[in-house]
Write an enzyme that holds these catalytic residues in place. Structure first.
Site: not given
Ligand code: 5RP
Length: 223
Positions: A33-34, A86-88, A98, A100-101, A107
């Site tokens: 993720g970002s 990271g996390a959503d 988690k 979102g990506g 993970e």
């Molecule tokens: C990817 C994830 C990411 O950790 C989550 O989507 C957070 O992304 P970002 O750091 O871009 O906000 O779980 O599968």
């Protein structure tokens, strides 16, 4: 501060947090993720302080390799000192949503192996009750409609993530409108549906440490 500045601040804080724990044999698990991308960029500054990494996605593996950081197959390492991702969403118990990506399954596997799971997130990810962010569920493609019907029975509104194929060749259903008051029970119930690979609730394996970026600095919260 912008959201990206907060993400950079927690990514830098994660490198500062893990560096004293690492030696030349250490393996670092790296998320997706970002926010994880900023972490990878800062990790490159200390690449002499550990052996190498295991990545939770092809995208993160490519970014690590571009920095000259070794990336190992998970099956070729004996253990892992720390996993940073990271996390959503996160709740105060450091239970997470988690995926979102779309990297949730890898993970969750890498997090399961790590001695310590460090979650890095900007303050927008903090919630009292998980579920405002649609819960990602990775599904074997032929089971998509069956799993969607079963998710409706559990009270959710699943939406097929069009055009998304995971690194494992599967599809994602994003489950809307679920107030997840008992994350461990919901994680287990969804994983019981035939055709589900896994879901994006990290409650059985929650984070051990959260580095959360707020306007007045990075706060460290331990479970
Ligand atoms: C990817 C994830 C990411 O950790 C989550 O989507 C957070 O992304 P970002 O750091 O871009 O906000 O779980 O599968």
């Amino acid at each position: 501060m912008t959201q990206d500045e907060l993400k950079k601040a927690v990514a830098k804080a994660a490198v500062d947090y893990i560096q004293p724990k690492l030696d030349s044999d250490s393996i670092v698990g790296v998320g997706t993720g970002s926010t994880a991308n900023f972490f990878i960029d800062y990790l490159a500054d200390i690449k002499g302080s550990f052996d190498g990494t295991v990545a939770s996605s092809e995208a993160s593996a490519e970014r690590l390799k571009a920095h000259g950081i070794p990336v190992y197959d998970l099956n070729s390492v004996d253990g892992m000192a720390v996993y940073v991702d990271g996390a959503d969403e996160t709740n105060p118990a450091l239970e997470l949503i988690k995926g979102g990506g779309a990297a949730l399954t890898r993970e969750k596997i890498v997090a399961a192996v790590a001695d310590e799971f460090v979650c890095i997130a900007d303050g927008s990810k903090w919630v009292d009750v998980l579920g405002n962010f649609p819960l990602p569920v990775e599904v074997i493609p032929m089971a998509r409609s069956h799993v969607a019907r079963e998710l409706v029975k559990l009270g959710g509104d699943p939406v097929y993530r069009e055009g998304c194929i995971t690194d494992n060749g599967n599809v994602i259903l994003d489950v809307h409108n679920m107030a997840i008051t008992n994350p461990k029970a919901t994680e287990a119930a969804i994983n019981q549906i035939v055709g589900v690979v896994t879901n994006g609730l990290f409650a059985e394996r929650a984070a051990d440490v959260l580095l959360i970026g707020r306007e007045n600095g990075v706060e460290t919260i331990k479970a």
